[in-house]
Design an enzyme around this catalytic site. Structure first.
Site, short mmCIF file in Angstrom:
data_model
loop_
_atom_site.label_atom_id
_atom_site.label_comp_id
_atom_site.label_asym_id
_atom_site.label_seq_id
_atom_site.Cartn_x
_atom_site.Cartn_y
_atom_site.Cartn_z
NE ARG A 32 8.10 -4.38 5.58
CZ ARG A 32 6.85 -4.06 5.87
NH1 ARG A 32 6.09 -3.45 5.00
NH2 ARG A 32 6.35 -4.38 7.03
NE ARG A 87 1.48 -4.99 11.44
CZ ARG A 87 2.43 -4.84 10.51
NH1 ARG A 87 3.61 -5.40 10.66
NH2 ARG A 87 2.19 -4.14 9.44
NE ARG A 113 9.19 -2.59 9.48
CZ ARG A 113 8.04 -1.94 9.31
NH1 ARG A 113 7.90 -1.08 8.31
NH2 ARG A 113 7.02 -2.17 10.08
CE LYS A 161 -1.88 1.11 3.77
NZ LYS A 161 -2.59 0.85 5.00
NE ARG A 202 -8.06 1.30 11.85
CZ ARG A 202 -6.98 2.01 11.57
NH1 ARG A 202 -6.90 2.67 10.45
NH2 ARG A 202 -5.98 2.07 12.40
#
Ligand code: AMP
Length: 218
Positions: free
Chosen positions: A128, A174, A163, A14, A89
């Protein structure tokens, strides 16, 4: 007018697509999380209330978020459109937003859902890497998001690192939470005929962007 809602689970790309669309169509990317953080940093009563809600992990009240959003989308830079990220949301917010659009005489808008398989999203998350200096983000699994030189940032030549919060366990939690909370919203927009689904799969960022453009230019 291109008022766009992006719905995307973690690791669907995104951030990358928001930047591409924002640059190509010259419209701002509005993250309600950022809007609220900005307000929370102010020493006002409203700022304090927002800070409390955000720190306790609760959603900020619809009245507050709607006021902030209305202020933001009526600014001059939103007249040709905007990308909404993090809002709505839930269905209550979706309905409030519809009313707001009518009130402002804005288009009904376009909803783009970036659909990604959980296992693939996990692999992308674990692949990532970000620059320890300038924060640029790369992905070893996406062809056009790899750094040109291994482990070196294209922009500032500093070292790239994974990360710390990108662990498998955190990611799965998540992802599942996001999908549980968003399923209803996706169905809602699908029934209204506003939803455009883009399958992320193993496509490059450029290929996905081509699909996004097709939706936006129709
Ligand atoms: P985000 O940056 O999207 O993860 O949002 C961070 C926090 O801001 C969330 O945990 C909520 O407390 C708040 N927030 C962001 N967007 C909304 C929204 N649409 N409605 C209510 N609270 C929100």
């Amino acid at each position: 007018m291109k008022n766009i809602i992006f719905i995307a689970p973690p690791a669907a790309g995104k951030g990358t697509q928001s930047k591409l669309v924002s640059d190509a169509y010259n419209i701002p990317h509005i993250s309600t999380g950022d809007l609220l953080r900005e307000e929370a940093n102010k020493e006002t009563e409203l700022g304090k209330k927002i800070k409390e809600d955000m720190e306790s992990g609760n959603l900020v009240s619809d009245t507050i978020i709607t006021t902030l959003l209305k202020n933001r989308i009526t600014q001059k830079d939103c007249q040709e459109g905007y990308i909404l990220d993090g809002y709505p949301r839930n269905i209550t917010q979706a309905k409030t937003y519809e009313e707001l659009l009518k009130q402002l005489n804005y288009d009904k808008g376009i909803v783009i859902f970036f659909d990604i398989d959980k296992e693939l999203a996990l692999q992308r998350t674990l692949s990532r890497i970000i620059c320890s200096n300038c924060g640029s983000s790369y992905n070893l699994l996406v062809e056009d998001l790899k750094p040109k030189k291994e482990n070196i940032c294209d922009r500032c030549e500093h070292e790239l690192k994974t990360r710390n919060d990108d662990t498998e366990e955190v990611f799965i939690h998540r992802f599942d939470t996001y999908m549980d909370n968003t399923k209803e919203l996706i169905d809602y927009y699908e029934k209204k005929g506003l939803l455009h689904k883009i399958e992320v799969g193993h496509k490059s960022a450029t290929e996905i962007f081509e699909e996004v453009k097709k939706v936006l230019n129709d």
